[in-house]
Design a protein around this motif. Structure first.
Motif, PDB file in Angstrom:
ATOM      1  N   LYS A 194      -7.494   8.042   4.585  1.00 43.42           N
ATOM      2  CA  LYS A 194      -8.148   7.808   5.872  1.00 43.42           C
ATOM      3  C   LYS A 194      -8.824   9.056   6.436  1.00 43.42           C
ATOM      4  O   LYS A 194      -9.773   8.953   7.222  1.00 43.42           O
ATOM      5  N   GLU A 195      -8.324  10.219   6.040  1.00 38.46           N
ATOM      6  CA  GLU A 195      -8.836  11.460   6.601  1.00 38.46           C
ATOM      7  C   GLU A 195      -9.982  12.018   5.755  1.00 38.46           C
ATOM      8  O   GLU A 195     -10.144  11.659   4.582  1.00 38.46           O
ATOM      9  N   GLU A 241      -1.904   6.725   2.413  1.00 33.86           N
ATOM     10  CA  GLU A 241      -2.776   6.168   3.454  1.00 33.86           C
ATOM     11  C   GLU A 241      -3.417   7.279   4.279  1.00 33.86           C
ATOM     12  O   GLU A 241      -4.624   7.245   4.573  1.00 33.86           O
ATOM     13  N   LYS A 242      -2.621   8.267   4.667  1.00 34.72           N
ATOM     14  CA  LYS A 242      -3.122   9.378   5.473  1.00 34.72           C
ATOM     15  C   LYS A 242      -4.232  10.135   4.735  1.00 34.72           C
ATOM     16  O   LYS A 242      -5.275  10.461   5.310  1.00 34.72           O
ATOM     17  N   PRO A 257     -11.495   3.160   5.306  1.00 29.47           N
ATOM     18  CA  PRO A 257     -10.648   2.173   5.971  1.00 29.47           C
ATOM     19  C   PRO A 257      -9.611   1.645   4.967  1.00 29.47           C
ATOM     20  O   PRO A 257      -9.974   1.169   3.888  1.00 29.47           O
ATOM     21  N   VAL A 258      -8.341   1.748   5.318  1.00 27.46           N
ATOM     22  CA  VAL A 258      -7.249   1.389   4.418  1.00 27.46           C
ATOM     23  C   VAL A 258      -6.383   0.310   5.056  1.00 27.46           C
ATOM     24  O   VAL A 258      -6.061   0.386   6.247  1.00 27.46           O
ATOM     25  N   SER A 259      -5.995  -0.681   4.265  1.00 29.37           N
ATOM     26  CA  SER A 259      -5.038  -1.687   4.716  1.00 29.37           C
ATOM     27  C   SER A 259      -3.786  -1.595   3.850  1.00 29.37           C
ATOM     28  O   SER A 259      -3.882  -1.638   2.623  1.00 29.37           O
ATOM     29  N   TYR A 287     -12.493  11.742   2.593  1.00 30.83           N
ATOM     30  CA  TYR A 287     -12.614  10.365   2.109  1.00 30.83           C
ATOM     31  C   TYR A 287     -12.949   9.395   3.247  1.00 30.83           C
ATOM     32  O   TYR A 287     -13.871   8.586   3.122  1.00 30.83           O
ATOM     33  N   SER A 288     -12.202   9.479   4.339  1.00 30.09           N
ATOM     34  CA  SER A 288     -12.477   8.702   5.553  1.00 30.09           C
ATOM     35  C   SER A 288     -12.693   7.221   5.261  1.00 30.09           C
ATOM     36  O   SER A 288     -13.662   6.606   5.711  1.00 30.09           O
ATOM     37  N   THR A 303     -12.354  -2.962   5.170  1.00 31.50           N
ATOM     38  CA  THR A 303     -11.322  -2.318   4.355  1.00 31.50           C
ATOM     39  C   THR A 303     -11.847  -2.013   2.956  1.00 31.50           C
ATOM     40  O   THR A 303     -12.370  -2.883   2.273  1.00 31.50           O
TER      41      THR A 303
END
Length: 308
Positions: free
Chosen positions: A60-61, A56-57, A67-69, A64-65, A156
């Motif tokens: 999200k960073e 997930e980290k 939105p992850v669920s 790639y940036s 997401t």
């Protein structure tokens, strides 16, 4: 507290990034691509949470940036009241006397949730508290659920769905019968460690009930674009790992199951490993090369890696 050394991310994260890029390229890029669904299976205590956190980290960073669920099949368990009702309706089936086995999840809720995520529609992700009712658990109040795809939120683009039976596929009734008969045969042999086969302990109709319920889970499993399977070299490790987890839960919250209750709890879903793990090991995705299987030792360190 059990210390889990993460030697899995170095293999799993690049694997997912490659599959994600293929998905995005096939749909015109990151913005236009529909949500990418990742299934993650692993016995309790194997290190799923650690891997999910790193995955997930990374997603999200930058660069790639996205939105992850993150969803857990544990959060789809029936409410405590519905689980009690299920148990009372099947009083002779020990496999559904508590949460765990296929059939103890709210599939209607799962279908609604996955449909909304696929279409990037507003939805609330449920949450479940395992410590309620002395470790029997219950769904949390709807006010605590996580809002996703709401007005003002980024849609997401990656869904990570993790859980101990994620990716399990139902067998034919004949296959269940064959496995049950084989378990009885092994149990009857002299000088055999019958603890390694538990199916003989249950009535055939109880196993067939769980198998029939699992067929409804295909609506979830068929959504996956990629699959990670954290497999144990010996499934019996789950008893040790689950005891460690519950001990930590009691320490942190003051609530939870005793060691005896934990062993009985694991007994209730151990048959699913015997019935359904082999199919998962062979691969459950239609697209080849999109499933990764890591086999771990008792210390949770990776022993073997397979791309399926």
């Amino acid at each position: 507290m059990a210390i889990i050394v993460d030697d899995k991310s170095a293999t799993c994260v690049p694997f997912i990034l490659e599959r994600l890029k293929e998905h995005q390229d096939a749909h015109g890029g990151p913005i236009s691509a529909p949500p990418f669904f990742i299934g993650l299976n692993g016995v309790q205590g194997v290190g799923k949470t650690t891997l999910v956190t790193m995955l997930e980290k990374t997603l999200k960073e930058p660069p790639y940036s996205l939105p992850v669920s993150v969803l857990s099949i544990d959060d789809l368990y029936l409410t405590h009241a519905d689980q009690v009702s299920l148990a009372k309706s099947n009083p002779l089936n020990p496999l559904v006397q508590h949460r765990g086995e296929p059939g103890t999840h709210d599939l209607a809720l799962a279908v609604t949730l996955f449909a909304a995520l696929k279409c990037e529609q507003p939805v609330l992700v449920p949450r479940y508290d395992k410590s309620q009712f002395n470790g029997q658990g219950d769904r949390m109040d709807k006010a605590t659920w996580t809002p996703v795809n709401q007005v003002g939120q980024a849609k997401t683009k990656v869904v990570i769905f993790e859980g101990w039976c994620v990716g399990f596929k139902a067998l034919t009734d004949d296959e269940v019968i064959m496995k049950w008969n084989e378990s009885k045969r092994v149990h009857d042999l002299p000088d055999q460690n019958s603890s390694r086969t538990a199916l003989w302990r249950f009535r055939l109709e109880d196993l067939l009930f769980v198998n029939s319920k699992l067929r409804g889970y295909d609506v979830i499993t068929d959504s996956f674009h990629a699959m990670i399977h954290l497999d144990a070299a010996d499934t019996l490790y789950v008893y040790k790992w689950r005891l460690q987890q519950e001990s930590e839960l009691r320490e942190q919250t003051g609530r939870g199951m005793t060691d005896e209750q934990v062993n009985k709890f694991v007994d209730g879903y151990y048959p699913a490993y015997e019935l359904f793990a082999d199919t998962l090991r062979k691969g459950i995705l239609k697209t080849k090369g999109c499933q990764l299987r890591l086999v771990v030792k008792e210390d949770r360190m990776v022993q073997d890696i397979f791309v399926i």
